[in-house]
Structures are given as C-alpha cells and as structure tokens.
Write an enzyme that holds these catalytic residues in place. Structure first.
Site, PDB file in Angstrom:
ATOM      1  N   ASP A   1     -30.605 -41.021  22.084  1.00  0.00           N
ATOM      2  CA  ASP A   1     -30.050 -39.729  22.505  1.00  0.00           C
ATOM      3  C   ASP A   1     -30.597 -38.609  21.623  1.00  0.00           C
ATOM      4  O   ASP A   1     -30.287 -37.435  21.829  1.00  0.00           O
ATOM      5  CB  ASP A   1     -28.518 -39.751  22.526  1.00  0.00           C
ATOM      6  CG  ASP A   1     -27.903 -40.082  21.185  1.00  0.00           C
ATOM      7  OD1 ASP A   1     -28.651 -40.348  20.224  1.00  0.00           O
ATOM      8  OD2 ASP A   1     -26.665 -40.081  21.100  1.00  0.00           O
ATOM      9  N   SER A   2     -31.466 -38.972  20.650  1.00  0.00           N
ATOM     10  CA  SER A   2     -32.233 -37.953  19.923  1.00  0.00           C
ATOM     11  C   SER A   2     -33.137 -37.187  20.887  1.00  0.00           C
ATOM     12  O   SER A   2     -33.677 -36.139  20.529  1.00  0.00           O
ATOM     13  CB  SER A   2     -33.051 -38.588  18.790  1.00  0.00           C
ATOM     14  OG  SER A   2     -33.790 -39.690  19.276  1.00  0.00           O
TER      15      SER A   2
ATOM     16  N   ASP B   1     -29.533 -45.508  24.473  1.00  0.00           N
ATOM     17  CA  ASP B   1     -28.291 -44.967  23.905  1.00  0.00           C
ATOM     18  C   ASP B   1     -27.320 -44.583  25.006  1.00  0.00           C
ATOM     19  O   ASP B   1     -27.696 -43.878  25.955  1.00  0.00           O
ATOM     20  CB  ASP B   1     -28.593 -43.697  23.098  1.00  0.00           C
ATOM     21  CG  ASP B   1     -28.657 -43.964  21.611  1.00  0.00           C
ATOM     22  OD1 ASP B   1     -27.934 -44.857  21.133  1.00  0.00           O
ATOM     23  OD2 ASP B   1     -29.428 -43.262  20.932  1.00  0.00           O
TER      24      ASP B   1
ATOM     25  N   LYS C   1     -27.060 -49.064  23.400  1.00  0.00           N
ATOM     26  CA  LYS C   1     -26.639 -48.873  22.008  1.00  0.00           C
ATOM     27  C   LYS C   1     -25.440 -47.933  21.985  1.00  0.00           C
ATOM     28  O   LYS C   1     -25.386 -46.975  22.757  1.00  0.00           O
ATOM     29  CB  LYS C   1     -27.780 -48.297  21.161  1.00  0.00           C
ATOM     30  CG  LYS C   1     -27.387 -47.984  19.715  1.00  0.00           C
ATOM     31  CD  LYS C   1     -28.584 -47.789  18.812  1.00  0.00           C
ATOM     32  CE  LYS C   1     -29.188 -46.408  18.835  1.00  0.00           C
ATOM     33  NZ  LYS C   1     -28.264 -45.334  18.398  1.00  0.00           N
TER      34      LYS C   1
ATOM     35  N   GLU D   1     -22.492 -45.960  19.240  1.00  0.00           N
ATOM     36  CA  GLU D   1     -22.161 -45.564  17.874  1.00  0.00           C
ATOM     37  C   GLU D   1     -20.679 -45.812  17.590  1.00  0.00           C
ATOM     38  O   GLU D   1     -19.821 -45.353  18.349  1.00  0.00           O
ATOM     39  CB  GLU D   1     -22.472 -44.075  17.668  1.00  0.00           C
ATOM     40  CG  GLU D   1     -23.951 -43.746  17.780  1.00  0.00           C
ATOM     41  CD  GLU D   1     -24.253 -42.283  17.493  1.00  0.00           C
ATOM     42  OE1 GLU D   1     -23.333 -41.542  17.088  1.00  0.00           O
ATOM     43  OE2 GLU D   1     -25.412 -41.892  17.679  1.00  0.00           O
TER      44      GLU D   1
ATOM     45  N   GLU E   1     -27.703 -46.309   9.719  1.00  0.00           N
ATOM     46  CA  GLU E   1     -28.419 -45.045   9.500  1.00  0.00           C
ATOM     47  C   GLU E   1     -27.933 -44.351   8.234  1.00  0.00           C
ATOM     48  O   GLU E   1     -26.720 -44.143   8.046  1.00  0.00           O
ATOM     49  CB  GLU E   1     -28.226 -44.129  10.725  1.00  0.00           C
ATOM     50  CG  GLU E   1     -28.940 -42.797  10.565  1.00  0.00           C
ATOM     51  CD  GLU E   1     -29.070 -42.004  11.863  1.00  0.00           C
ATOM     52  OE1 GLU E   1     -28.724 -42.521  12.948  1.00  0.00           O
ATOM     53  OE2 GLU E   1     -29.552 -40.857  11.777  1.00  0.00           O
TER      54      GLU E   1
HETATM   55  O1  KIV Z   1     -31.103 -41.481  18.970  1.00  0.00           O
HETATM   56  C1  KIV Z   1     -31.824 -41.997  18.102  1.00  0.00           C
HETATM   57  O2  KIV Z   1     -33.028 -41.708  17.982  1.00  0.00           O
HETATM   58  C2  KIV Z   1     -31.227 -42.951  17.188  1.00  0.00           C
HETATM   59  C3  KIV Z   1     -32.040 -43.411  16.017  1.00  0.00           C
HETATM   60  C4  KIV Z   1     -32.057 -42.361  14.976  1.00  0.00           C
HETATM   61  C5  KIV Z   1     -31.595 -44.707  15.489  1.00  0.00           C
HETATM   62  O3  KIV Z   1     -30.104 -43.337  17.356  1.00  0.00           O
END
Ligand code: KIV
Length: 271
Positions: free
Chosen positions: A51-52, A90, A120, A122, A189
């Site tokens: 989600d980056s 994510d 994924k 969090e 992280e």
């Molecule tokens: O969204 C992302 O890029 C991440 C990484 C920083 C692990 O969760």
C-alpha cells in the site's frame, strides 16, 4: 517437459524451506507490469504489491487513502508480469480492521480479481478475528508488526518502534500469536535489530525485515526507494542501489533539447 515446468515457483512452503536451510528471502515491492517484469526477471523471491503505492504511485503523504479498487488494479498488473515469484498484496487501511466479514470480503476480492497468492495485514491481537476468518477461507496471510504505517496517526511519527520494553514484549506476543493463528510469514518494520533477531529465532515461520537488521530470514525494500526514484525518503536502513531519477531527468532534458533544436526526429527517424 516444457521450459516453464523447470521453474520452481515460490510458494509459502518454499519460503518455509528457505528459512529451514538458512537461505535468505529477497522481497521487493512492485505496483505495475513493467517494473514487476524487471524484478521477476532478476529472480526476486517475493513481490509485495504494497500500500506504499499510495505514496509512491499516487503521491499521498500516507498509506491511508489508497482504496481496495486501486490495490486490485496494481495487483492485476503485477500478477500479469509474474511467473516464479510469490505475490503478496496489502489489504489497505479500513478494509479489514473493524469487521472480520468485511475483511474476508476484501481478501476474497484480491484473490479472485487479481490472481495474487496471498494478502498482508498490519497488526497483532487487535485484528485476530479478521486474520482467523481470512485464513479459514484458505487465503495465506503475511503479518506485519513494528512500524505499521497504517497506524501513523496513532504513532505520530515514523521513528523506530519497540525500543521500550513493554512495546517489545507486546511485539513478541503478537508475533507468536500470528504464527499460532497460521500466518505464513511476518514482516518486521523499523525495530531494533536485536529484537528482530530474537523474533526470527523464536518463530518457525519466515521473518522478513525492513529496517530490522540482518538477523532475520529475509529483507524487503520499496523498489522506488532502492532505485533512487523517490528522493525525499532516506532513512538509515535504506540502501540506494541506483540514482535512476537523475538518469531519467537527464534523458528527458536531452529529449527536450533535441525537440527544441529540431535535432529530433532526424532523417532516419521518419517515414
Ligand atoms: O507497503 C509497503 O511497501 C510495505 C513495506 C514497507 C513492507 O508494507
């Protein structure tokens, strides 16, 4: 036997075997077909549709605004480019935290509409029910603890997490819980290297670090950061393997000059 059948695809089980034999896991983000194709060709083990993308692709300040539809669009493009790597997507902010039924629907949409291999999420104990429900539908889940950017407004800062004993203890508890629930791997992280090493040694599932030192089972970076496409982000843990933004800018400046000076296109570049 076709050439394709010689390629051993990376599965959650392969990652587990890699940890057992001490082979480090390589993981990078990708959000589009062209970049994913390059990363896949280089032989990466895991591609994260992170989600980056909210920061890197869409220009938002945080990861919070990106939608499930946008994540699905990015993941579809990445999956089209992938043959060997395991693709993790994510679950974006607000699609899994409060309601396990909604969490399952979000994860099912990702799996059905993108062809990705896992999701994924969090958090630890707070999202236990959502993780359980997704896992019970047969969808592999990667956990993510430590600095969890979807909680940035709770933390108030992107500084190193779990330096204090009580936060470190909670992190270890959460990590054990995620393994017990059945998560296939865990991202840690921006936490102290010593703590990350302890978690990796305690768990049997692979632990992949970003800013978590080298005592873990693998490493992940944001592709645009390690290539030097993003310029403004430079935490200590980030190793830049290139300065591509300068090269792209140089190429674009040359193009602009060639167009203005009538050098481009020349005789051989026209019909
Ligand atoms: O969204 C992302 O890029 C991440 C990484 C920083 C692990 O969760």
């Amino acid at each position: 036997m076709s050439l394709e059948s010689h390629i051993r695809k990376i599965t959650t089980h392969v990652l587990y075997e890699m940890k057992l034999r001490g082979e480090k896991i390589s993981m990078l983000t990708a959000y589009d077909y062209s970049m994913a194709k390059i990363v896949e060709s280089a032989g990466i083990d895991v591609i994260l549709v992170g989600d980056s993308a909210s920061n890197v692709m869409a220009g938002f300040d945080t990861t919070l605004p990106i939608t499930l539809d946008a994540m699905i669009y990015h993941a579809q493009s990445v999956v089209r480019a992938t043959n060997r790597a395991l693709v993790v997507v994510d679950l974006p902010f607000g699609t899994y935290q409060g309601n396990s039924k909604e969490a399952l629907n979000s994860a099912v949409r990702i799996m059905k509409e993108t062809g990705a291999h896992s999701v994924k999420m969090e958090g630890g104990i707070e999202i236990k029910e959502s993780i359980e429900r997704i896992l019970s539908a047969g969808i592999p889940v990667m956990g993510h603890l430590g600095l969890t950017p979807q909680s940035i407004y709770k933390f108030g800062t992107y500084t190193v997490r779990a330096r204090e004993e009580d936060e470190a203890e909670k992190l270890i508890k959460d990590a054990k819980l995620l393994e017990e629930l059945g998560c296939f791997a865990l991202i840690l992280e921006k936490i102290p290297a010593k703590l990350a090493k302890k978690v990796a040694e305690t768990l049997t599932i692979p632990v992949i670090g970003i800013g978590a030192g080298n005592g873990v089972d693998g490493q992940v970076l944001v592709l645009h950061d390690m290539l030097g496409i993003t310029q403004e982000f430079s935490p200590r843990f980030l190793r830049r393997y290139h300065n591509i933004s300068a090269e792209i800018q140089g190429a674009v400046e040359n193009y602009i000059n060639d167009v203005k000076s009538l050098d481009f296109p020349n005789e051989r570049e026209q019909y």
